[in-house]
Design a protein around this motif. Structure first.
Motif, PDB file in Angstrom:
ATOM      1  N   LEU A 484       0.812  -1.219   0.000  1.00  0.00           N
ATOM      2  CA  LEU A 484       0.000   0.000   0.000  1.00  0.00           C
ATOM      3  C   LEU A 484       0.846   1.270   0.000  1.00  0.00           C
ATOM      4  N   TYR A 485       2.142   1.124   0.122  1.00  0.00           N
ATOM      5  CA  TYR A 485       3.046   2.293   0.160  1.00  0.00           C
ATOM      6  C   TYR A 485       3.197   2.814  -1.266  1.00  0.00           C
ATOM      7  N   GLU A 486       2.421   3.839  -1.611  1.00  0.00           N
ATOM      8  CA  GLU A 486       2.374   4.337  -2.987  1.00  0.00           C
ATOM      9  C   GLU A 486       2.677   5.842  -3.014  1.00  0.00           C
ATOM     10  N   PRO A 487       3.886   6.215  -3.432  1.00  0.00           N
ATOM     11  CA  PRO A 487       4.244   7.644  -3.489  1.00  0.00           C
ATOM     12  C   PRO A 487       3.346   8.466  -4.413  1.00  0.00           C
ATOM     13  N   LEU A 488       2.711   7.821  -5.399  1.00  0.00           N
ATOM     14  CA  LEU A 488       1.858   8.550  -6.338  1.00  0.00           C
ATOM     15  C   LEU A 488       0.381   8.474  -5.959  1.00  0.00           C
ATOM     16  N   HIS A 489       0.089   8.092  -4.736  1.00  0.00           N
ATOM     17  CA  HIS A 489      -1.292   8.123  -4.259  1.00  0.00           C
ATOM     18  C   HIS A 489      -1.803   9.561  -4.385  1.00  0.00           C
ATOM     19  N   PRO A 490      -3.038   9.758  -4.849  1.00  0.00           N
ATOM     20  CA  PRO A 490      -3.558  11.122  -5.020  1.00  0.00           C
ATOM     21  C   PRO A 490      -3.433  11.988  -3.764  1.00  0.00           C
ATOM     22  N   ALA A 491      -3.635  11.390  -2.593  1.00  0.00           N
ATOM     23  CA  ALA A 491      -3.525  12.167  -1.355  1.00  0.00           C
ATOM     24  C   ALA A 491      -2.096  12.678  -1.154  1.00  0.00           C
ATOM     25  N   ILE A 492      -1.111  11.847  -1.487  1.00  0.00           N
ATOM     26  CA  ILE A 492       0.289  12.257  -1.354  1.00  0.00           C
ATOM     27  C   ILE A 492       0.603  13.381  -2.339  1.00  0.00           C
ATOM     28  N   LEU A 493       0.156  13.229  -3.574  1.00  0.00           N
ATOM     29  CA  LEU A 493       0.417  14.271  -4.577  1.00  0.00           C
ATOM     30  C   LEU A 493      -0.231  15.587  -4.181  1.00  0.00           C
ATOM     31  N   ARG A 494      -1.436  15.537  -3.604  1.00  0.00           N
ATOM     32  CA  ARG A 494      -2.093  16.767  -3.162  1.00  0.00           C
ATOM     33  C   ARG A 494      -1.321  17.420  -2.020  1.00  0.00           C
ATOM     34  N   LEU A 495      -0.825  16.601  -1.088  1.00  0.00           N
ATOM     35  CA  LEU A 495      -0.026  17.156   0.011  1.00  0.00           C
ATOM     36  C   LEU A 495       1.254  17.789  -0.510  1.00  0.00           C
ATOM     37  N   LEU A 496       1.926  17.089  -1.438  1.00  0.00           N
ATOM     38  CA  LEU A 496       3.175  17.631  -1.979  1.00  0.00           C
ATOM     39  C   LEU A 496       2.932  18.958  -2.686  1.00  0.00           C
ATOM     40  N   ARG A 497       1.889  19.011  -3.496  1.00  0.00           N
ATOM     41  CA  ARG A 497       1.592  20.261  -4.197  1.00  0.00           C
ATOM     42  C   ARG A 497       1.275  21.371  -3.202  1.00  0.00           C
ATOM     43  N   VAL A 520      14.315   7.898 -10.033  1.00  0.00           N
ATOM     44  CA  VAL A 520      14.124   8.561 -11.325  1.00  0.00           C
ATOM     45  C   VAL A 520      12.706   8.397 -11.874  1.00  0.00           C
ATOM     46  N   ARG A 521      11.962   7.424 -11.374  1.00  0.00           N
ATOM     47  CA  ARG A 521      10.578   7.271 -11.823  1.00  0.00           C
ATOM     48  C   ARG A 521       9.741   8.494 -11.464  1.00  0.00           C
ATOM     49  N   TYR A 522      10.123   9.182 -10.385  1.00  0.00           N
ATOM     50  CA  TYR A 522       9.311  10.281  -9.874  1.00  0.00           C
ATOM     51  C   TYR A 522       9.899  11.656 -10.163  1.00  0.00           C
ATOM     52  N   THR A 523      11.057  11.719 -10.806  1.00  0.00           N
ATOM     53  CA  THR A 523      11.717  13.008 -11.015  1.00  0.00           C
ATOM     54  C   THR A 523      10.821  13.977 -11.781  1.00  0.00           C
ATOM     55  N   ARG A 524      10.203  13.525 -12.869  1.00  0.00           N
ATOM     56  CA  ARG A 524       9.346  14.402 -13.669  1.00  0.00           C
ATOM     57  C   ARG A 524       8.125  14.855 -12.875  1.00  0.00           C
ATOM     58  N   VAL A 525       7.578  13.961 -12.045  1.00  0.00           N
ATOM     59  CA  VAL A 525       6.432  14.323 -11.205  1.00  0.00           C
ATOM     60  C   VAL A 525       6.814  15.476 -10.284  1.00  0.00           C
ATOM     61  N   ILE A 567      -6.741  13.667 -10.995  1.00  0.00           N
ATOM     62  CA  ILE A 567      -5.676  12.946 -10.293  1.00  0.00           C
ATOM     63  C   ILE A 567      -6.210  11.809  -9.424  1.00  0.00           C
ATOM     64  N   ASP A 568      -7.423  11.952  -8.886  1.00  0.00           N
ATOM     65  CA  ASP A 568      -7.954  10.903  -8.004  1.00  0.00           C
ATOM     66  C   ASP A 568      -8.220   9.603  -8.747  1.00  0.00           C
ATOM     67  N   GLU A 569      -8.468   9.684 -10.042  1.00  0.00           N
ATOM     68  CA  GLU A 569      -8.808   8.489 -10.822  1.00  0.00           C
ATOM     69  C   GLU A 569      -7.710   8.084 -11.790  1.00  0.00           C
ATOM     70  N   PRO A 572      -1.281   5.420 -11.392  1.00  0.00           N
ATOM     71  CA  PRO A 572       0.093   5.932 -11.294  1.00  0.00           C
ATOM     72  C   PRO A 572       0.909   5.751 -12.566  1.00  0.00           C
ATOM     73  N   GLN A 573       0.829   4.579 -13.203  1.00  0.00           N
ATOM     74  CA  GLN A 573       1.646   4.344 -14.384  1.00  0.00           C
ATOM     75  C   GLN A 573       1.223   5.248 -15.539  1.00  0.00           C
ATOM     76  N   GLN A 574      -0.070   5.528 -15.644  1.00  0.00           N
ATOM     77  CA  GLN A 574      -0.534   6.427 -16.702  1.00  0.00           C
ATOM     78  C   GLN A 574      -0.009   7.840 -16.473  1.00  0.00           C
ATOM     79  N   LEU A 575       0.031   8.255 -15.224  1.00  0.00           N
ATOM     80  CA  LEU A 575       0.607   9.561 -14.890  1.00  0.00           C
ATOM     81  C   LEU A 575       2.066   9.630 -15.312  1.00  0.00           C
ATOM     82  N   LEU A 576       2.841   8.592 -14.983  1.00  0.00           N
ATOM     83  CA  LEU A 576       4.259   8.563 -15.340  1.00  0.00           C
ATOM     84  C   LEU A 576       4.444   8.562 -16.855  1.00  0.00           C
TER      85      LEU A 576
END
Length: 588
Positions: A484-497, A520-525, A567-569, A572-576
């Protein structure tokens, strides 16, 4: 047929090795349990001292064999084990057990080992938790000399030819790893060890593709069979399939070519395709990481962890011990900035004074740790604050506070720093009065009030490791829920932003020092979200720089804003995939 095993991958620049398995399965050292009479106590103490001397001589001999051109000062790891041979928590306590309980040296040593291991097992910090391996390594060395079980000690490794072979073992000491590498070992697979263990540190420094924590590897893998070690994926493949072997050999050659390309980037600027500079910093665990940071082109240190100063000590490190350590790192950085994180420990029973005053914790991760512990115990915190302030007179230093969750904590630390500055002036000691003060954002409460914190501080640094696990309510070390540890979880992305935008509104510098920054998977994000400063382990710097230089950040930012509508729907792979497409020339 292919059989795959999973573990924790660790590597320097080399990621893949293909070779035959060489199993090292030493016979367990028999520990005799014997009650002795009073007239035998002194003889047993002398026997322990002789074993300690033999272990010391052995380690000194290994240290002399370390190549002068080794990529990092690895002899410091050997020095750590040499110091443990005189540590009162291990040696004096063992002597006391022999005297008080009238037992033989092997039994007493094993009893004290078990007590120390229990202490390390209770530690929350992964780096300190991994130091239990050092206790095991040193005790095993002493026990081998106590029992004369030397058939599989390090000295016997000198007769092994390991060129092109992959060593499979339960665990290895730093001394063993160094000598095995000298014998030509091409890769390593162990049953024990984690990403913060000395095995991991040595693997990175000696450039050995390694997979740690492979359950029962010495039972399932066969001596002489062909293995593929993929340190990037943390996998070990036992195979006789020519096609699989050919594929990985080709991948190995491709990675070697990529490695050479990355090496050319060391002196190149970290600037995107559209001219946006991105600051790339290094995370340091130990002083030997300074050289690795410089060799990989770091612009400074974004996170220096200070917990190891408390390791294996039966006393609190004083101000002068702190200062000497910081000054050594500043000298090694040669003018590059250093960010020192104040103590981030949970209930550390090696700090006996504190352990004796605290109740047992049912949930250490949410208990009295990090800044909470330091504010409860000023005698622990004030010497470190004074030392960091004094170190700031010798070079560019920033102070960073971990696990902030309230504004009151920030105000208290700032007041303590004000008091420390006044006391230093009275003592006639120099410091930088404008030394930047910042905080780690790793608690959801801090993330949600980032703008308020930013107005009181000079910088923020996002600690994604804890922020993700606290936000998603999962223990990332627990295999049953770690999926369940997902750095691209919508809640995490909202917090980061939210954190990044809050810092921008307050014109406060913001960076990221968690594991996400070096992936490097997350650098562009992260660039698309607006981050322009990333801190990571030194081995990741060039790969991240390579991505930065390929990016068009203006298009990344535009694409990220567009994708945030759904972002909620969005998987993660599609975002990347959509962000990676921004790099393509078709966007110009």
């Amino acid at each position: 047929m292919n059989t795959a095993f999973q573990g924790v991958g660790v590597a320097g620049a080399r990621l893949i090795a293909v070779g035959t398995a060489h199993l090292l399965a030493p016979t367990p050292i028999p520990i005799t349990t014997e009650t002795i009479t009073a007239d035998r106590i002194e003889a047993e103490l002398r026997r322990l001292d002789k074993a300690l001397d033999s272990a010391r001589c052995h380690l000194e001999r290994v240290r002399r064999q370390i190549p002068a051109d080794t990529a990092a000062p690895i002899d410091e790891l050997i020095s750590t084990h040499l110091l443990m041979l005189t540590d009162s928590a291990l040696v004096d306590a063992t002597r006391d057990l022999i005297r008080s309980q009238h037992i033989n040296a092997s039994w007493a040593l094993q009893m004290q080992r078990d007590l120390l291991i229990e202490v390390f097992n209770e530690m929350e910090d992964p780096y300190l938790h991994a130091r239990r391996d050092d206790v095991d390594h040193v005790v095993r060395q002493i026990q081998s000399f106590l029992t004369n079980e030397t058939a599989q000690t390090v000295d016997s490794f000198a007769q092994i030819e390991l060129s092109g072979k992959i060593v499979v073992a339960k665990d290895l000491t730093p001394a063993e790893i160094i000598l095995l590498r000298q014998r030509g070992m091409d890769a390593l697979v162990t049953e024990y060890g984690g990403p913060s263990s000395h095995t991991a540190i040595l693997a990175r420094s000696l450039d050995i593709p390694t997979v740690l924590g492979v359950y029962n590897a010495t039972q399932y893998l066969i001596h002489g069979e062909l293995l593929i070690v993929n340190a990037d994926a943390g996998s070990v493949i036992a195979t006789d399939d020519p096609l699989t072997i050919a594929v990985y050999r080709e991948r190995h050659l491709a990675l070697e070519a990529q490695r050479e390309i990355l090496r050319r980037l060391i002196r190149e600027p970290s600037i995107s395709r559209d001219g946006v500079p991105v600051v790339l910093l290094a995370n340091l665990e130990l002083s030997e990481d300074v050289r690795a940071a410089q060799e990989n082109g770091a612009s400074g240190v974004g996170l220096y962890r200070t917990e190891f100063l408390y390791l294996n000590h039966d006393h609190l490190p004083d101000e002068e011990e702190h200062l000497a350590n910081y000054l050594a790192i500043i000298a090694g950085l040669d003018g590059l900035p250093l960010t020192i994180r104040t103590l981030d420990l949970g209930l550390d029973k090696h700090v006996k004074y504190i352990a004796d005053t605290l109740p047992a914790l049912t949930n250490p991760a949410l208990g009295l740790r990090a800044i909470r512990l330091c504010l409860r115990h000023p005698e622990l915190f004030v010497p470190q604050l004074r030392a960091i302030l004094r170190a700031s007179a010798a070079g560019p230093v920033r102070l960073m506070i971990p696990m902030i969750s309230t504004l009151a904590e920030v105000e208290t630390v700032l007041q303590m720093l004000h008091t420390a500055r006044r006391s230093l002036r009275r003592d006639g000691l120099g410091f930088d009065p404008l030394m930047p003060i910042g905080a780690m954002i790793e608690v959801p409460a801090a993330a949600l009030m980032a703008e308020t914190l930013a107005r009181r501080l000079d910088f923020l640094s996002i600690g994604t490791n804890d922020l993700i696990q606290y936000t998603l309510a999962i223990d990332r070390m627990d295999d049953s829920v770690s999926y369940l540890y997902e750095p691209l979880h919508p809640a995490i992305l909202r917090l980061l932003r939210g954190i990044i935008e809050a810092a921008a509104r307050s014109r406060t510098r913001v960076s990221m020092c968690g594991e996400m920054a070096g992936d490097v998977r997350y650098t562009r994000v992260l660039l698309g979200l607006g981050l322009r400063e990333l801190s990571m382990q030194p081995g990741s710097l060039l790969a991240v720089k390579n991505v930065v230089r390929a990016c068009d950040i203006s298009y990344l930012k535009y694409t990220m804003e567009t994708l945030f509508c759904d972002i909620d729907e969005l998987p993660p792979q599609q975002l990347l995939d959509q962000l990676a497409a921004v790099d393509q020339p078709s966007y110009h």
